[in-house]
Design a protein around this motif. Sequence first.
Motif, mmCIF file in Angstrom:
data_model
loop_
_atom_site.group_PDB
_atom_site.id
_atom_site.type_symbol
_atom_site.label_atom_id
_atom_site.label_comp_id
_atom_site.label_asym_id
_atom_site.label_seq_id
_atom_site.Cartn_x
_atom_site.Cartn_y
_atom_site.Cartn_z
ATOM 1 N N LEU A 23 0.861 4.323 -2.799
ATOM 2 C CA LEU A 23 0.686 5.734 -2.456
ATOM 3 C C LEU A 23 1.890 6.564 -2.878
ATOM 4 N N ALA A 24 3.091 5.998 -2.712
ATOM 5 C CA ALA A 24 4.301 6.714 -3.111
ATOM 6 C C ALA A 24 4.326 6.957 -4.615
ATOM 7 N N GLU A 27 0.825 -1.199 0.000
ATOM 8 C CA GLU A 27 0.000 0.000 0.000
ATOM 9 C C GLU A 27 0.866 1.258 0.000
ATOM 10 N N ALA A 28 1.984 1.223 0.742
ATOM 11 C CA ALA A 28 2.879 2.375 0.775
ATOM 12 C C ALA A 28 3.480 2.645 -0.601
ATOM 13 N N GLU A 29 3.877 1.594 -1.296
ATOM 14 C CA GLU A 29 4.432 1.763 -2.640
ATOM 15 C C GLU A 29 3.402 2.352 -3.598
ATOM 16 N N THR A 87 0.656 5.267 7.654
ATOM 17 C CA THR A 87 1.670 5.015 8.672
ATOM 18 C C THR A 87 1.102 5.185 10.070
ATOM 19 N N LEU A 127 0.203 8.546 2.631
ATOM 20 C CA LEU A 127 1.289 7.823 3.284
ATOM 21 C C LEU A 127 1.324 8.098 4.784
ATOM 22 N N ASP A 143 1.173 10.584 -3.134
ATOM 23 C CA ASP A 143 0.170 10.926 -2.128
ATOM 24 C C ASP A 143 0.802 10.936 -0.733
ATOM 25 N N MET A 144 1.431 12.053 -0.366
ATOM 26 C CA MET A 144 2.083 12.149 0.929
ATOM 27 C C MET A 144 1.069 12.070 2.068
ATOM 28 N N ILE A 169 9.108 10.197 6.460
ATOM 29 C CA ILE A 169 8.807 9.570 5.168
ATOM 30 C C ILE A 169 9.745 10.075 4.084
ATOM 31 N N ARG A 214 5.545 12.525 8.922
ATOM 32 C CA ARG A 214 5.686 13.239 7.644
ATOM 33 C C ARG A 214 7.150 13.560 7.356
ATOM 34 N N TRP A 234 12.747 7.974 3.950
ATOM 35 C CA TRP A 234 12.588 6.635 3.376
ATOM 36 C C TRP A 234 13.008 6.641 1.908
#
Length: 268
Positions: free
Chosen positions: A146-147, A142-144, A159, A155, A151-152, A182, A179, A185
Amino acid sequence: MEQMVSVGDGEVWADDSQGEGKGEHRETDGLPLVLLHPGVADSRIWDPVLPRLVERHRVIRFDVRGYGRSPAPTAKFSLVEDLVAVLDHFGLSRVALVGSSMGGAAAVNLALADPARVAALALLVPGVTGYEGLAASGFMAEAEKLATAGDMDGLVALTLRTFGAAGTDGDAEAAAHVRSAIRAWFTNHPHQVPDAPAFDRLGELSMPCLLALGERDQPEVIRCNEDMAARIPGCRLVRLGGSDHLPTLREPETVASLILEACEGPAS
């Protein structure tokens, strides 16, 4: 005192309480404490517990490359190698390591690599290299997604749902930490080299160790923390009923007390 510290092919921001006008720290004041932050925040995550710690110890904290006030990496690096560089910079031959999540994993790795240098471990919701199934189910996918969409806000929300279940509506303080983290990352991913697997070697640890898990943390981390505590000889396991993956925000007074208890046993 704040300063930039050279680490390999880069530098990190660090802060040494000994230079902040809080009085001279003597050997009899106990071991220096080195605070290692999680992957979902930078070293400002220690602000709620710092005042109590510096009353009784010299305290060093720093931002991992790319986090907080440290520049993004431009070359390969490892968490443990940078930690050693920071200890060398401050002339610290023997310390107590206090590590949260990602910082806990780095603390364990150094304790295994150079046990004479680590007199005590205080591990808060720690990770550990070499443990299968630590990542929350579906989180990375899901994080990938959004990235990729840029979409910060999404994310941050993901998280917080995963790591910040104990927060109230809004949870502005935790959201600000997340925030900021991230961004690291993405800057760190191409450069960070994983440290050696440690889970199967936890039985080699011989220094006093406290491990505090958050009962409102994600199930995968709770299970990992229970497995770690079972393998570390003499480990004191503490369950923080009001904490998720951000215990210094959720239960700062309890956490500060636990750190001091864990790190004030051995004094030499």
